[in-house]
Design a protein around this motif. Structure first.
Motif, short mmCIF file in Angstrom:
data_model
loop_
_atom_site.label_atom_id
_atom_site.label_comp_id
_atom_site.label_asym_id
_atom_site.label_seq_id
_atom_site.Cartn_x
_atom_site.Cartn_y
_atom_site.Cartn_z
N GLY A 206 9.19 4.63 4.78
CA GLY A 206 10.26 5.71 5.33
C GLY A 206 11.23 5.93 4.18
N THR A 207 10.98 5.26 3.11
CA THR A 207 11.76 5.60 1.68
C THR A 207 10.90 5.68 0.28
OG1 THR A 207 12.15 3.31 1.20
CG2 THR A 207 13.74 4.12 2.49
N THR A 208 9.79 5.59 0.64
CA THR A 208 8.81 5.69 -0.49
C THR A 208 7.16 6.25 -0.07
OG1 THR A 208 9.57 3.37 -1.34
CG2 THR A 208 7.70 4.25 -2.20
N HIS A 209 6.87 7.24 -0.70
CA HIS A 209 5.71 7.71 -0.42
C HIS A 209 4.46 6.66 -0.85
CE1 HIS A 209 7.39 11.57 0.74
NE2 HIS A 209 8.06 11.85 -0.31
N PHE A 210 3.60 6.59 0.11
CA PHE A 210 2.65 5.39 -0.10
C PHE A 210 1.25 6.30 0.39
CE2 PHE A 210 5.86 2.68 1.01
CZ PHE A 210 5.83 1.76 -0.07
N ASP A 211 0.10 5.84 -0.36
CA ASP A 211 -1.30 6.35 0.09
C ASP A 211 -1.97 5.06 0.32
OD1 ASP A 211 -3.84 7.22 0.51
OD2 ASP A 211 -4.06 8.19 -1.37
N VAL A 212 -1.58 4.55 1.61
CA VAL A 212 -1.95 3.02 1.72
C VAL A 212 -3.38 2.84 1.70
CG1 VAL A 212 -2.25 1.32 3.64
CG2 VAL A 212 -0.22 2.86 3.46
N ASP A 213 -4.29 3.94 2.45
CA ASP A 213 -5.79 3.70 2.33
C ASP A 213 -6.31 4.05 0.76
OD1 ASP A 213 -5.28 3.01 4.86
OD2 ASP A 213 -6.39 4.66 5.64
N GLY A 214 -5.78 5.03 0.33
CA GLY A 214 -6.49 5.54 -1.00
C GLY A 214 -6.04 4.51 -1.95
N TRP A 215 -5.11 3.77 -1.88
CA TRP A 215 -4.72 2.98 -3.05
C TRP A 215 -5.15 1.60 -2.84
CZ3 TRP A 215 1.34 3.48 -3.48
CH2 TRP A 215 1.77 4.76 -3.86
N GLY A 216 -5.50 1.36 -1.47
CA GLY A 216 -6.47 0.14 -1.19
C GLY A 216 -5.38 -1.01 -0.99
N ILE A 217 -4.36 -0.71 -0.52
CA ILE A 217 -3.58 -1.75 0.16
C ILE A 217 -3.96 -2.47 1.36
CG2 ILE A 217 -1.15 -2.58 1.21
CD1 ILE A 217 -0.39 0.23 -0.18
N ASP A 218 -4.08 -3.65 1.33
CA ASP A 218 -5.13 -4.42 2.46
C ASP A 218 -3.89 -4.87 3.69
OD1 ASP A 218 -7.76 -4.91 1.38
OD2 ASP A 218 -6.56 -5.62 -0.41
#
Length: 397
Positions: free
Chosen positions: A171-183
């Motif tokens: 909600g304060t940072t843009h993430f690409d959870v799946d694209g970056w590979g965050i488990d």
């Protein structure tokens, strides 16, 4: 003057009125069709809010509960893990992994700093089973390079999982959870989602689900596999916080309205709002001659170093007594050395300008020195005027 109590803390944050109303009105039992419909809808919407296709769990707990579960479900005693810490909440990862018998390698930086990717790369060996890090270290306001760390973890091999505490990051940072590979990525209800404390949530990759089948550490309430099985039936494994789920549904509807009916667009607007408020605040703080504490400040909050010789507790007290505004002191070793102003969730332009105007008076009163009234507000106004922030759609709170 009349005083209105206002929170400018990085959690709990100001409550969304629509969420308060939904919470107060909700009475459904948790094993009914009505609650199952709400539960299923909220879990589906949470995927869009987080930005993932992975399964999402929402549990009755504080964020630390999911942090603990991210250790107990993914490790066995003696597993080597890498903890990246530069503040109080990084130290929580250290303590949790030690508590579950892991072999803990700690990459530690001073409060307010972050890690270079070269430092992380040097500690990543093939036998590291998990890497634990914050997205935003809310004790210091620093934002870590999750994208860069994720790339290094991905290059380290398929046996290394990345777990990110994004409790103040989502909600304060843009993430690409799946694209970056965050488990595993973790959030909490009392942050950008604008509802009371009591719910913790996470998105979990298939690699992490597979790890749970071989992990040997004990778990019971925080057995994520039980929750996944129950969620597939529209239920939680144990008694859920039903009224908080109603509030969460209302908060997600509000964020969807921010995106003109698109929850993903609303999430982006929420993050952009925090980014702009943070940029305005940093400009205002610097215009008053104050120093930012974090070397790489994020948008969740702004940590400000107290003027030389002044205990930041006095600043926090003056905000509360003169303006009924609650800002946060430093935590741990940083108590009395800095104060923190949050931008998470239900904050807007007027909140940002107002807290900076109050800061001008607070500084004058606590330091006894002359302050150029309007300097912080002017600097923030100039940032706002130059921004590409689109005229927002008016949405019901």
């Amino acid at each position: 003057m009349l005083l209105k109590n206002r929170l400018f803390t990085p959690g709990p944050t100001p409550l969304l009125p629509a969420a308060q109303n939904a919470m107060a009105a909700f009475t459904a039992h948790h094993r009914t069709a009505d609650f199952r419909a709400l539960f299923t809808r909220v879990l589906a919407d949470m995927k869009d809010f987080i930005g993932t296709s992975n399964d999402v769990l929402v549990l009755a707990a504080s964020g630390t509960g999911i942090m603990e579960g991210s250790v107990s479900n993914l490790t066995s005693p003696g597993d080597k893990v890498l903890v990246l810490t530069a503040g109080k909440f990084g130290e929580r990862w250290r303590d949790l992994t030690n508590a579950f018998g892991c072999k803990v390698d700690v990459l530690e930086k001073p409060y307010g700093e972050t890690f270079s990717l070269d430092e992380v790369r040097a500690r990543l060996t093939p036998d590291v089973r998990c890497v634990y890090v914050q997205a935003t270290e809310s004790s210091t306001g620093a934002r870590h390079d999750v994208k860069g760390i994720a790339k290094l973890v991905g290059e380290n091999g398929s046996d290394t999982l990345l777990i990110v505490d994004a409790i103040t990051g989502l909600g304060t940072t843009h993430f690409d959870v799946d694209g970056w590979g965050i488990d595993v990525i973790i959030g909490g209800s009392q942050k950008a989602l604008m509802i009371p404390p009591g719910l913790a949530y996470c998105a979990i990759s298939e690699r992490a689900w597979k790890r749970m089948e071989t992990a040997k550490n004990p778990r019971y309430y925080f057995d994520f596999r039980k929750e996944r099985k129950a969620a597939a039936k529209g239920e939680s494994a144990y008694t859920p916080a039903t009224s908080l789920f109603a509030a969460l549904g209302a908060a997600l509807d509000f964020i969807r309205q921010m995106g003109n009916g698109d929850l993903v667009a609303g999430r982006k607007a929420l993050v952009d709002n925090a980014e702009l408020a943070a940029e305005m605040t940093r400009a205002g703080v610097k215009a008053l001659g104050l120093k930012l504490f974090a070397s790489a400040p994020g948008a969740a909050l702004t940590a400000v170093t107290a003027p030389a010789g002044l205990d930041s507790s006095k600043i926090v007290k003056e905000f509360r007594e003169s303006f009924s505004a609650v800002v946060a002191n430093g935590q741990g070793d940083m108590k009395a050395k800095l104060f923190r102003i949050a931008h998470i969730g239900y904050y807007d332009y007027l909140d940002t300008v107002g807290i900076l105007a109050a800061l001008e008076h607070v500084l004058a009163r606590t330091t006894g020195r002359a302050v150029e009234y309007g300097a912080a507000v002017r600097a923030a106004q100039e940032i706002f005027a130059r921004s590409s922030f689109e005229k927002p759609q008016l949405v019901g709170a």
